[in-house]
Motif scaffolding. Structure first.
Motif, PDB file in Angstrom:
ATOM      1  N   PRO A 144       0.580  -1.219   0.016  1.00 22.79           N
ATOM      2  CA  PRO A 144      -0.036  -0.146   0.184  1.00 22.79           C
ATOM      3  C   PRO A 144       0.685   1.225  -0.103  1.00 22.79           C
ATOM      4  N   PRO A 145       0.397   2.535  -0.281  1.00 16.73           N
ATOM      5  CA  PRO A 145       1.138   3.800  -0.445  1.00 16.73           C
ATOM      6  C   PRO A 145       1.827   3.807   0.886  1.00 16.73           C
ATOM      7  N   GLU A 146       1.493   3.739   2.000  1.00 18.51           N
ATOM      8  CA  GLU A 146       2.241   3.924   3.198  1.00 18.51           C
ATOM      9  C   GLU A 146       3.152   2.659   3.854  1.00 18.51           C
ATOM     10  N   ALA A 147       3.480   1.673   2.667  1.00 11.53           N
ATOM     11  CA  ALA A 147       4.313   0.289   3.240  1.00 11.53           C
ATOM     12  C   ALA A 147       5.391   1.024   3.622  1.00 11.53           C
ATOM     13  N   ARG A 148       6.115   2.015   3.222  1.00 15.60           N
ATOM     14  CA  ARG A 148       7.573   2.310   3.633  1.00 15.60           C
ATOM     15  C   ARG A 148       7.398   2.849   5.078  1.00 15.60           C
ATOM     16  N   HIS A 149       6.249   3.563   5.591  1.00 12.23           N
ATOM     17  CA  HIS A 149       6.452   3.776   6.744  1.00 12.23           C
ATOM     18  C   HIS A 149       5.793   2.894   7.794  1.00 12.23           C
ATOM     19  N   ALA A 150       4.889   1.736   7.466  1.00 12.02           N
ATOM     20  CA  ALA A 150       4.487   0.872   8.046  1.00 12.02           C
ATOM     21  C   ALA A 150       5.560  -0.422   8.251  1.00 12.02           C
ATOM     22  N   ALA A 151       6.688  -0.519   7.460  1.00 16.13           N
ATOM     23  CA  ALA A 151       7.380  -1.879   7.244  1.00 16.13           C
ATOM     24  C   ALA A 151       7.655  -2.421   8.587  1.00 16.13           C
ATOM     25  N   ASN A 152       8.035  -1.698   9.837  1.00 12.49           N
ATOM     26  CA  ASN A 152       8.451  -1.940  11.039  1.00 12.49           C
ATOM     27  C   ASN A 152       7.409  -2.449  11.792  1.00 12.49           C
TER      28      ASN A 152
END
Length: 317
Positions: free
Chosen positions: A79-87
């Motif tokens: 999803p678009p927010e994946a880079r922020h939610a990866a952890n």
């Protein structure tokens, strides 16, 4: 769409014959932005950008497996927010078990005949970025005597330089785990991998430390993430790349080069050029673009990856 998978895969059928068994079998530009499929030997990595039900995910994975004759398919939800939610949502974004078929905990693949170790279920990033294959090939072909590989990840650029004949290669990354993975990649090619060539720690700190020691390199490779959180704060490539280039300039030898890469759809090639030029020139280094680099033929229409090699004159420091 599913009936088009086989023809799309057939367009890449020549790559394994050329010594490359890790590549993009279907790109997002060919699926209306809904998904992409990477092939890693007999394992598939399905990157999903559309919101599908679990049953629809399994059906798509099965169709990809049938078209590409895969033993198993791993899912990466992006999803678009994946880079922020990866952890915080790692297991949902990147399930450790295949969504279809047999598990492949580790897969050894080839890139232009060079072996790399991939772990399809380990994370959103599985050990190598297929779109940077042309850039790694450039490094291997042009490898100068001394190379610094910053944000090394599993050391694909460092290995390419070493195989190309570079006498000194230093790989820098904030993760001991991926540096150890890089040492495994070196071993696959029969190269020595002394710990002193794998520098653990913050890249910015290492640039300052190397500059104080007077260490210089003929080529510095910059392949930072577009977004990252660290002890020093938040890194955003669209804001901070000029500062990074300025720090790198201090360790580039006279008449050396810097390879700049960025995977960020929101930053244009012109904006990246502007930041790189600003950082280098503020450090007193005159520069000119010597080579443009982009994703390979298996990424038709790709604009997300921007790359360039810059030739510098003037002295470091």
């Amino acid at each position: 769409m599913l009936d088009r998978l086989a023809p799309l895969l057939a367009r890449r059928a020549h790559l394994p014959a050329q010594g490359t068994s890790f590549y993009r079998g279907v790109h997002t530009s060919e699926t209306g932005g809904q998904f992409a499929l990477d092939l890693a030997g007999d394992a598939g990595v399905l990157s999903l950008y559309a919101d599908l039900s679990p049953a629809e995910e399994v059906k798509l994975a099965g169709a990809c497996a049938a078209a590409a004759r895969l033993a198993g398919v791993y899912l990466k939800r992006r999803p678009p927010e994946a880079r922020h939610a990866a952890n915080v949502a790692r297991d949902w974004l990147s399930p450790p078990e295949p969504v279809w078929g047999e598990a492949r905990t580790e897969v050894t693949v080839l890139e232009h005949g060079v072996p790399f170790l991939l772990r399809p279920g380990s994370d959103l990033s599985i050990g190598l970025f297929a779109d940077a294959r042309p850039a790694r090939q450039w490094v291997r072909t042009h490898a100068p005597a001394r190379v610094l590989n910053a944000f090394a990840y599993t050391c694909g650029f460092g290995l390419s330089a070493a195989l190309g004949g570079s006498a000194t290669v230093k790989n820098v990354d904030l993760s001991r785990k991926v540096l150890a993975w890089g040492q495994e990649n070196y071993a696959l090619s029969g190269l020595g991998a002394p710990d002193g060539d794998f520098l653990y720690g913050d890249v910015f700190d290492w640039f300052r430390r190397l500059a104080r020691r007077g260490d210089t390199f003929d080529l510095v490779v910059l392949d930072p993430p577009s977004f990252a959180r660290g002890k020093a704060g938040i890194w955003r490539a669209e804001r901070d790349y000029a500062r990074l280039a300025a720090l790198a300039a201090a360790v580039i030898a006279p008449d050396g080069q810097i390879l700049t890469l960025l995977n960020h759809a929101g930053v244009s090639a012109a904006n990246l050029d502007r930041m790189v030029r600003l950082g280098l020139e503020e450090s007193g280094r005159h520069c000119r673009p010597a080579k443009r680099l982009s994703a390979g033929e298996d990424f038709p229409g790709a604009t997300h990856l921007k790359g360039a090699v810059w030739a510098l004159d003037g002295r470091a420091g």
